[in-house]
Scaffold this motif. Structure first.
Motif, PDB file in Angstrom:
ATOM      1  N   ALA A   1      -1.836   1.506  -7.856  1.00  0.00           N
ATOM      2  CA  ALA A   1      -0.454   1.755  -8.000  1.00  0.00           C
ATOM      3  C   ALA A   1      -0.249   2.697  -8.994  1.00  0.00           C
ATOM      4  O   ALA A   1       0.595   3.769  -8.824  1.00  0.00           O
ATOM      5  CB  ALA A   1       0.358   0.430  -8.090  1.00  0.00           C
TER       6      ALA A   1
ATOM      7  N   ASN B   1      -2.726   7.655  -9.710  1.00  0.00           N
ATOM      8  CA  ASN B   1      -2.657   8.426  -8.221  1.00  0.00           C
ATOM      9  C   ASN B   1      -2.832  10.030  -8.342  1.00  0.00           C
ATOM     10  O   ASN B   1      -3.192  10.336  -9.362  1.00  0.00           O
ATOM     11  CB  ASN B   1      -1.065   7.903  -7.738  1.00  0.00           C
ATOM     12  CG  ASN B   1       0.109   8.292  -8.698  1.00  0.00           C
ATOM     13  OD1 ASN B   1       0.233   9.271  -9.350  1.00  0.00           O
ATOM     14  ND2 ASN B   1       0.943   7.408  -8.866  1.00  0.00           N
TER      15      ASN B   1
ATOM     16  N   THR C   1       0.450  -4.922  -2.234  1.00  0.00           N
ATOM     17  CA  THR C   1       1.402  -3.950  -2.598  1.00  0.00           C
ATOM     18  C   THR C   1       2.597  -3.905  -1.267  1.00  0.00           C
ATOM     19  O   THR C   1       2.407  -4.652  -0.331  1.00  0.00           O
ATOM     20  CB  THR C   1       1.008  -2.419  -2.258  1.00  0.00           C
ATOM     21  OG1 THR C   1       0.741  -2.095  -0.681  1.00  0.00           O
ATOM     22  CG2 THR C   1      -0.347  -2.117  -2.936  1.00  0.00           C
TER      23      THR C   1
ATOM     24  N   THR D   1       3.855  -1.653   0.692  1.00  0.00           N
ATOM     25  CA  THR D   1       3.427  -1.038   1.834  1.00  0.00           C
ATOM     26  C   THR D   1       2.451  -1.918   2.643  1.00  0.00           C
ATOM     27  O   THR D   1       2.678  -2.101   3.971  1.00  0.00           O
ATOM     28  CB  THR D   1       3.011   0.364   1.521  1.00  0.00           C
ATOM     29  OG1 THR D   1       4.044   1.195   0.607  1.00  0.00           O
ATOM     30  CG2 THR D   1       2.795   1.053   2.758  1.00  0.00           C
TER      31      THR D   1
ATOM     32  N   MET E   1       5.578   5.878  -8.576  1.00  0.00           N
ATOM     33  CA  MET E   1       4.954   6.139  -7.218  1.00  0.00           C
ATOM     34  C   MET E   1       4.830   7.884  -7.257  1.00  0.00           C
ATOM     35  O   MET E   1       5.844   8.373  -7.884  1.00  0.00           O
ATOM     36  CB  MET E   1       5.570   5.848  -6.066  1.00  0.00           C
ATOM     37  CG  MET E   1       5.587   4.217  -5.759  1.00  0.00           C
ATOM     38  SD  MET E   1       6.410   3.620  -4.278  1.00  0.00           S
ATOM     39  CE  MET E   1       6.519   1.868  -4.620  1.00  0.00           C
TER      40      MET E   1
ATOM     41  N   GLN F   1       2.712   7.966  -2.135  1.00  0.00           N
ATOM     42  CA  GLN F   1       3.115   6.493  -1.928  1.00  0.00           C
ATOM     43  C   GLN F   1       4.466   6.191  -1.675  1.00  0.00           C
ATOM     44  O   GLN F   1       4.799   5.201  -0.775  1.00  0.00           O
ATOM     45  CB  GLN F   1       2.720   5.890  -3.429  1.00  0.00           C
ATOM     46  CG  GLN F   1       1.393   5.946  -3.852  1.00  0.00           C
ATOM     47  CD  GLN F   1       1.108   5.641  -5.271  1.00  0.00           C
ATOM     48  OE1 GLN F   1       1.957   6.103  -6.137  1.00  0.00           O
ATOM     49  NE2 GLN F   1       0.177   4.861  -5.562  1.00  0.00           N
TER      50      GLN F   1
END
Length: 408
Positions: free
Chosen positions: A10, A13, A309, A311, A334, A338
């Motif tokens: 998370a 990224n 997560t 998602t 994010m 994401q």
């Protein structure tokens, strides 16, 4: 995945590069433990924003678990509780087991509100532990560095534990060292007294050079759950308002301390007294208040915990199957990929009229700037109503509360 892997996925990224790279990795490492024993978003505002009908399917983030339990008062079909952090899900499951297993409201208050009685060890053994599965029992009975079982935190002011609880304790000590007194707010009886005590005992701290320096150090705020990306949003907000970061934090602390009666603010109770008073029903978290307790206790089996997560959870749901989504401030973490992946699944799984509620470290939502036009076109928001909801949020630690409704 384990907690470490989920948090790394998370936080680390496409924006993790350059100077931000080490900060992201340090934050991910720091967040891999219990952070919040109490959640810091106001469920009263959430429920007002969502306008839920009975039978709703809700998705939320666990954090300290208080809000997921509060949403049961809306008579949902299910509350799906997701978190990257297994420690938060373990705490939610313990609170759930206590509500289900303890025989009455007074016993629940002793364990979950006072959370400091030596007799809570016996309550855990007789009423709570039998409601936990084997893995959760092992978690809560594992010894700490001093050989005490983890559940013994409920005999030692449970809400002073976790990164944020300890940060608040550190802040009280630092304030006294610098000539202030955060606990002075506890004795205020009227809004006028709250304002006077804040101005005398708290506000001057934010003008001191050491507070200005600390507020500019991203790592100093990790225990508040502020990741590097959110820190940048706070700086931008402060610059836009012509404030230093210390000045911005002062204004948000003033909102918490002065804009709501202390007698009915569970967030102020933890910030300034570092405990709840079980005798003050209106000051307790919503799920522990006497009027809500019977509904919450009767519906705890409607909670479903998921260590993944947001998602990932939504990828397993049917189209048009969800009514409400509560994302806390997770979107501030994010990158664009994401965020787009999440909202693609939110849009697919949302029923017409479904609503999404989230907070931001800065004042403004970034969705319109970061989501593709064809995706954001499915949603509408009312900025005036969002500002009104933010003004009612007793937690007062964020810059904005945002509600989006699916229109097609």
């Amino acid at each position: 995945m384990n907690t470490k892997t989920l948090i790394n996925t998370a936080v680390i990224n496409s924006t993790t590069k350059g100077g931000k790279g080490w900060a992201d990795r340090l934050f991910a490492h720091w967040f891999n433990r219990l952070v919040y024993a109490q959640i810091w978003e106001d469920p009263v505002v959430d429920l007002k924003a969502l306008e839920l009908r009975p039978g709703a399917e809700i998705l939320c983030i666990s954090s300290g678990g208080c809000n997921a339990l509060a949403y049961l008062t809306a008579d949902p079909a299910a509350v799906h509780v997701v978190d990257l952090n297994a420690h938060h899900l373990g705490l939610l499951q313990l609170k759930r087991a206590a509500l289900a297993g303890l025989p009455d409201h007074a016993e629940v208050l002793a364990f979950l509100a006072d959370a400091a009685q030596p007799s809570n060890t016996q309550r855990y053994r007789e009423h709570v532990a039998p409601r936990l599965d084997e893995g959760l029992r092992q978690y809560w009975e594992a010894p700490d560095l001093l050989g005490r079982p983890r559940h013994s935190m409920f005999t030692r002011h449970a809400y002073r534990h976790g990164l944020l609880g300890r940060f608040i304790g550190f802040s009280h000590g630092l304030a006294r060292l610098l000539g202030g007194n955060l606990s002075a707010m506890v004795e205020a009886k009227t809004p006028e007294e709250q304002a006077e005590r804040f101005q005398r005992h708290v506000a001057p701290l934010f003008r001191l050079p050491v507070l200005h320096w600390l507020s500019r150090q991203p790592a100093a705020l990790y225990s508040l759950g502020i990741p590097p990306a959110q820190f940048d949003a706070l700086k931008a907000d402060a610059d836009a308002e012509g404030l230093s970061l210390a000045g911005l934090f002062e204004e948000r602390m003033r909102h918490l301390a002065c804009d709501f009666p202390y007698e009915s603010n569970c967030f102020a109770a933890q910030a300034f007294a570092r405990r709840y008073d079980p005798q003050r029903d209106a000051q307790l978290p919503m799920y522990l208040q006497a009027s809500h307790y019977p509904m919450v206790k009767a519906r705890v089996d409607r909670l479903h915990a998921h260590h993944q997560t947001l998602t990932q959870f939504l990828l397993g749901r049917d189209s048009a199957s969800m009514d409400a989504y509560l994302f806390l401030d997770s979107q501030d973490w994010m990158d664009d990929a994401q965020l787009i992946a999440l909202w693609s699944e939110v849009t697919r799984t949302a029923r017409p009229g479904a609503r999404v509620v989230f907070r931001t470290g800065g004042r403004e939502s970034q969705l319109e700037n970061r989501l593709p036009a064809e995706l954001i076109a499915h949603w509408r928001t009312d900025r005036d109503r969002n500002r009104a909801l933010y003004a009612e949020d007793r937690s007062a630690i964020y810059g904005g509360v945002h509600v989006y409704e699916k229109i097609r």
